[in-house]
Design a protein around this motif. Sequence first.
Motif, PDB file in Angstrom:
ATOM      1  N   GLU A  69     -51.983 -24.225  72.694  1.00 38.95           N
ATOM      2  CA  GLU A  69     -52.211 -22.788  72.860  1.00 38.95           C
ATOM      3  C   GLU A  69     -51.642 -21.951  71.714  1.00 38.95           C
ATOM      4  O   GLU A  69     -51.851 -20.734  71.684  1.00 38.95           O
ATOM      5  CB  GLU A  69     -51.604 -22.322  74.191  1.00 38.95           C
ATOM      6  CG  GLU A  69     -52.196 -23.024  75.397  1.00 38.95           C
ATOM      7  CD  GLU A  69     -51.491 -22.643  76.674  1.00 38.95           C
ATOM      8  OE1 GLU A  69     -51.823 -21.576  77.228  1.00 38.95           O
ATOM      9  OE2 GLU A  69     -50.610 -23.401  77.125  1.00 38.95           O
ATOM     10  N   VAL A  70     -50.933 -22.594  70.802  1.00 37.42           N
ATOM     11  CA  VAL A  70     -50.337 -21.869  69.673  1.00 37.42           C
ATOM     12  C   VAL A  70     -50.599 -22.637  68.386  1.00 37.42           C
ATOM     13  O   VAL A  70     -50.879 -23.837  68.395  1.00 37.42           O
ATOM     14  CB  VAL A  70     -48.818 -21.675  69.860  1.00 37.42           C
ATOM     15  CG1 VAL A  70     -48.519 -20.910  71.134  1.00 37.42           C
ATOM     16  CG2 VAL A  70     -48.097 -23.018  69.856  1.00 37.42           C
ATOM     17  N   GLU A  71     -50.506 -21.916  67.281  1.00 37.91           N
ATOM     18  CA  GLU A  71     -50.573 -22.526  65.961  1.00 37.91           C
ATOM     19  C   GLU A  71     -49.260 -22.258  65.240  1.00 37.91           C
ATOM     20  O   GLU A  71     -48.712 -21.156  65.325  1.00 37.91           O
ATOM     21  CB  GLU A  71     -51.736 -21.946  65.146  1.00 37.91           C
ATOM     22  CG  GLU A  71     -53.106 -22.266  65.708  1.00 37.91           C
ATOM     23  CD  GLU A  71     -54.222 -21.683  64.856  1.00 37.91           C
ATOM     24  OE1 GLU A  71     -53.911 -21.142  63.766  1.00 37.91           O
ATOM     25  OE2 GLU A  71     -55.387 -21.752  65.277  1.00 37.91           O
ATOM     26  N   VAL A  72     -48.755 -23.266  64.528  1.00 40.09           N
ATOM     27  CA  VAL A  72     -47.485 -23.138  63.814  1.00 40.09           C
ATOM     28  C   VAL A  72     -47.718 -23.391  62.337  1.00 40.09           C
ATOM     29  O   VAL A  72     -48.345 -24.390  61.952  1.00 40.09           O
ATOM     30  CB  VAL A  72     -46.424 -24.128  64.364  1.00 40.09           C
ATOM     31  CG1 VAL A  72     -45.105 -23.980  63.587  1.00 40.09           C
ATOM     32  CG2 VAL A  72     -46.203 -23.897  65.850  1.00 40.09           C
ATOM     33  N   ASP A  73     -47.231 -22.495  61.507  1.00 41.91           N
ATOM     34  CA  ASP A  73     -47.340 -22.631  60.058  1.00 41.91           C
ATOM     35  C   ASP A  73     -46.037 -22.121  59.446  1.00 41.91           C
ATOM     36  O   ASP A  73     -45.176 -21.587  60.149  1.00 41.91           O
ATOM     37  CB  ASP A  73     -48.542 -21.843  59.531  1.00 41.91           C
ATOM     38  CG  ASP A  73     -49.023 -22.357  58.181  1.00 41.91           C
ATOM     39  OD1 ASP A  73     -48.339 -23.218  57.582  1.00 41.91           O
ATOM     40  OD2 ASP A  73     -50.070 -21.881  57.718  1.00 41.91           O
ATOM     41  N   PHE A  74     -45.881 -22.264  58.146  1.00 38.49           N
ATOM     42  CA  PHE A  74     -44.653 -21.790  57.509  1.00 38.49           C
ATOM     43  C   PHE A  74     -44.885 -21.529  56.026  1.00 38.49           C
ATOM     44  O   PHE A  74     -45.847 -22.010  55.421  1.00 38.49           O
ATOM     45  CB  PHE A  74     -43.523 -22.814  57.678  1.00 38.49           C
ATOM     46  CG  PHE A  74     -43.728 -24.093  56.893  1.00 38.49           C
ATOM     47  CD1 PHE A  74     -43.200 -24.245  55.618  1.00 38.49           C
ATOM     48  CD2 PHE A  74     -44.452 -25.148  57.433  1.00 38.49           C
ATOM     49  CE1 PHE A  74     -43.392 -25.414  54.893  1.00 38.49           C
ATOM     50  CE2 PHE A  74     -44.655 -26.327  56.716  1.00 38.49           C
ATOM     51  CZ  PHE A  74     -44.113 -26.452  55.442  1.00 38.49           C
ATOM     52  N   ASN A  75     -43.989 -20.727  55.447  1.00 41.15           N
ATOM     53  CA  ASN A  75     -43.925 -20.541  54.010  1.00 41.15           C
ATOM     54  C   ASN A  75     -42.453 -20.412  53.623  1.00 41.15           C
ATOM     55  O   ASN A  75     -41.576 -20.706  54.434  1.00 41.15           O
ATOM     56  CB  ASN A  75     -44.750 -19.327  53.555  1.00 41.15           C
ATOM     57  CG  ASN A  75     -44.308 -18.027  54.208  1.00 41.15           C
ATOM     58  OD1 ASN A  75     -43.145 -17.876  54.606  1.00 41.15           O
ATOM     59  ND2 ASN A  75     -45.215 -17.080  54.343  1.00 41.15           N
ATOM     60  N   ALA A  76     -42.170 -19.975  52.409  1.00 41.65           N
ATOM     61  CA  ALA A  76     -40.790 -19.915  51.940  1.00 41.65           C
ATOM     62  C   ALA A  76     -39.978 -18.821  52.614  1.00 41.65           C
ATOM     63  O   ALA A  76     -38.754 -18.783  52.458  1.00 41.65           O
ATOM     64  CB  ALA A  76     -40.758 -19.718  50.423  1.00 41.65           C
TER      65      ALA A  76
END
Length: 268
Positions: A132-139
């Motif tokens: 049900e969620v999306e997880v992403d990342f950056n600096a």
Amino acid sequence: MAKKKPEEPPQGSPAWMATFSDLMNLLLCFFVLLFSMSTVDAEKFEMVIASLQSSFSILPSGGSTIGEGQMISAGVSQLEFLDQFYQEKANSSSEEEDDDVEERYEQKALEESEQMAEEVEQQTKEEGIQDEVEVDFNAQYVLITLNGALLFDSGSSDIREDAYPLVDKIGAILGRYDHNIIEIEGHTDNVPIHTNKYESNDVLSMYRALTVADYVRGITNLNPGYVKSSGRGDYVPVADNATPEGRAKNRRVEIKIYNSYNSSATEE
């Protein structure tokens, strides 16, 4: 026979006294410098390092730091997480090396975000909401994206009754990051809206972000000052608004958990 007149001593102070006086002046200047460094902030400290390194070349061999961020024998406090980078800057001799230090700093921030993202993904699995969620990342941060249709009815900023369990689990995850800045953003598609309560998509997105932020503050022990909310309207689409599927993706709530390198909360 006339007596030889005795030689008179040379005028002025002995030569060694001039050398000794110069030495004392240098020592005085050095201790005054150390005293002034004990009260400067991080930016001034960096400037002093650059000045000393270029003028006297004493810090590369004589300066050192320890893990708590204190300069030995100088009484200078450095910002946590940054002491190693200031030390590297003291040893830099060119702009290229300075750029390299900045790149390594950003790399450290990226590595921390990646580790946080892995933790969040694991927590979504434990809570049973990974689909049900999306997880992403950056600096800068870890990004959790929620489908707006799961949280709100069309044209409303009230959380749906069947969405509260999902938001409760999101709150449980966020509660583990009580020293990080958390920003909640509302986004809409580009279909115009104009009602008595929501005169535009900007207002609707703002209310949706605020509703989620207020609910998260209420169910967690997070410092309310670390939880921010903002409405972004339809200005930051992630898909094509020309299709129903694209508009559905654009109607979303994004939650950003900033890492320690980008959270002002870590400085307190």
